[in-house]
Write an enzyme that holds these catalytic residues in place. Structure first.
Site, short mmCIF file in Angstrom:
data_model
loop_
_atom_site.label_atom_id
_atom_site.label_comp_id
_atom_site.label_asym_id
_atom_site.label_seq_id
_atom_site.Cartn_x
_atom_site.Cartn_y
_atom_site.Cartn_z
N PRO A 2 0.78 -1.22 0.00
CA PRO A 2 0.00 0.00 0.00
C PRO A 2 0.81 1.26 0.00
O PRO A 2 1.14 1.79 1.05
CB PRO A 2 -0.76 -0.11 1.32
CG PRO A 2 0.13 -0.97 2.19
CD PRO A 2 1.25 -1.44 1.36
N GLU A 3 1.10 1.78 -1.14
CA GLU A 3 1.54 3.16 -1.24
C GLU A 3 0.34 3.90 -1.82
O GLU A 3 -0.73 3.31 -1.96
CB GLU A 3 2.80 3.25 -2.12
CG GLU A 3 3.95 2.43 -1.54
CD GLU A 3 5.23 2.48 -2.35
OE1 GLU A 3 5.56 3.54 -2.87
OE2 GLU A 3 5.90 1.44 -2.45
N HIS A 94 -5.87 -14.81 9.23
CA HIS A 94 -5.56 -13.43 9.58
C HIS A 94 -6.72 -12.48 9.33
O HIS A 94 -6.53 -11.29 9.11
CB HIS A 94 -4.32 -12.98 8.81
CG HIS A 94 -3.15 -13.88 9.03
ND1 HIS A 94 -2.51 -13.99 10.24
CD2 HIS A 94 -2.52 -14.76 8.22
CE1 HIS A 94 -1.54 -14.88 10.16
NE2 HIS A 94 -1.53 -15.37 8.94
N ARG A 113 0.65 -9.53 8.85
CA ARG A 113 1.71 -8.97 9.70
C ARG A 113 1.17 -8.03 10.78
O ARG A 113 1.91 -7.63 11.66
CB ARG A 113 2.75 -8.26 8.83
CG ARG A 113 3.52 -9.25 7.99
CD ARG A 113 4.50 -8.58 7.07
NE ARG A 113 5.69 -8.12 7.77
CZ ARG A 113 6.72 -7.54 7.18
NH1 ARG A 113 6.69 -7.33 5.88
NH2 ARG A 113 7.76 -7.16 7.87
N ARG A 156 17.93 19.26 4.47
CA ARG A 156 18.11 17.87 4.89
C ARG A 156 19.37 17.28 4.29
O ARG A 156 19.66 17.47 3.12
CB ARG A 156 16.91 17.02 4.43
CG ARG A 156 15.61 17.46 5.03
CD ARG A 156 14.48 16.66 4.42
NE ARG A 156 13.19 17.23 4.81
CZ ARG A 156 12.21 16.52 5.37
NH1 ARG A 156 12.38 15.24 5.58
NH2 ARG A 156 11.07 17.11 5.68
#
Length: 274
Positions: A2-3, A94, A113, A156
């Site tokens: 999932p992006e 799950h 997960r 940065r």
DNA sequence: CCCACGACCTGCTGGC
DNA sequence: TGCCAGCAGGTCGTGG
């Protein structure tokens, strides 16, 4: 899974499937995912109607009647499945949440997960919510532009690849698309962010181009990404560098390289990206 | 403040 | 065949 393109793909399929549905029973098969389910989660959803489905960053936002927002994050392996009325699906190990709508449709959330997350929030408090207050601009929004990006990169020192994945700088770009974007922009992933300011325009354009292309193809399906209707994405066939270590560059035929940055694999073409 | 790193979980793959 | 290391789409907290 999932992006941004994958989350948006799930949003679209949920919108098609559960808009206007009223929630009946909610069953939780465990107490937590990455964090505990909200207190009285099932009770607070029951009887509510799904009035809207939005996305912010990699979060899905279900507007429910009564003024609340049901927030869901898919983590790495989270999946929503919609099952039509009377439809069958073997119970998965799950399946952490099973929701039945009054119409008989069902919505299952499974996540091996358990890096996913569910939360609830009043609609007017969403922007101030700790999950959202520090998020940067949406990459397809006009506020994300070369001037903004250059200003952010300037201060940065971290590698550009790591910077692009920082959700405070820009949201929605994860490990796959960060590598793909830097190939598209011809910038090496190791470049210190402040040295990439001159390429801010190319990087913004590359982010828009790559994310839009992935959106058109329903996102990328590696091992287990499907939308809520079980449809896989197709952008994985378009990868120029991601997952292609030692394979020939599609542009120059050189070998794709891999390095580890911030604990994640980055893929790039040493001769195209310089 | 910035950054690197480990932690959180399970499952799959590839090498021996 | 079996086992184990290494790796996987994300985020958060710690410590230097």
């Amino acid at each position: 899974m999932p992006e941004l393109p994958e989350v948006e793909t799930v949003r679209l399929s949920l919108e098609k499937q559960i808009m206007g549905e009223t929630i009946g029973e909610v069953r939780l098969n465990r107490a937590d995912l990455r964090v505990p389910f909200p207190p009285r989660f099932a009770t607070r959803l029951k009887g509510r109607t799904v009035e809207g489905i939005r996305r912010r960053a990699k979060y899905l936002l279900m507007d429910i009647s009564g003024g609340g927002v049901w927030i869901a994050h898919l983590g790495m392996t989270g999946c929503f499945h919609v099952i039509p009325k009377g439809g069958r699906r073997p119970h998965g190990a799950h399946d952490h949440m099973e929701l039945t709508f009054k119409s008989g449709k069902r919505l299952i959330f499974s996540d091996p997960r358990r890096f996913g997350l569910m939360a609830l929030c009043p609609r007017e408090e969403l922007a101030a919510h700790p999950l959202f207050s520090h998020l940067g601009p949406e990459p397809l929004d006009p506020s994300f532009n070369a001037v903004y990006l250059a200003a952010q990169l300037k201060r940065r020192k971290t590698p550009i690849k790591v910077a692009l994945m920082d959700q405070e700088l820009v949201v929605g770009v994860g490990n796959i698309y960060a590598s793909e974007v830097l190939f598209e922009a011809s910038v090496p992933p190791q470049t210190p962010a402040h040295q990439a300011t001159a390429h801010a325009k190319e990087i913004v354009q590359a982010i828009r181009k790559v994310l839009r292309a992935a959106l058109r193809l329903g996102g990328s399906s590696l091992r287990d990404f499907y939308d809520a209707e079980g449809q896989s994405g197709y952008f994985q066939h378009e990868f120029k560098v991601y997952g292609r270590e030692n394979q020939p560059c599609r542009r120059c035929k050189g070998r794709i390289a891999r390095l580890v940055q911030g604990g994640r694999s980055s893929f790039y073409c040493p001769s195209c990206q310089k």
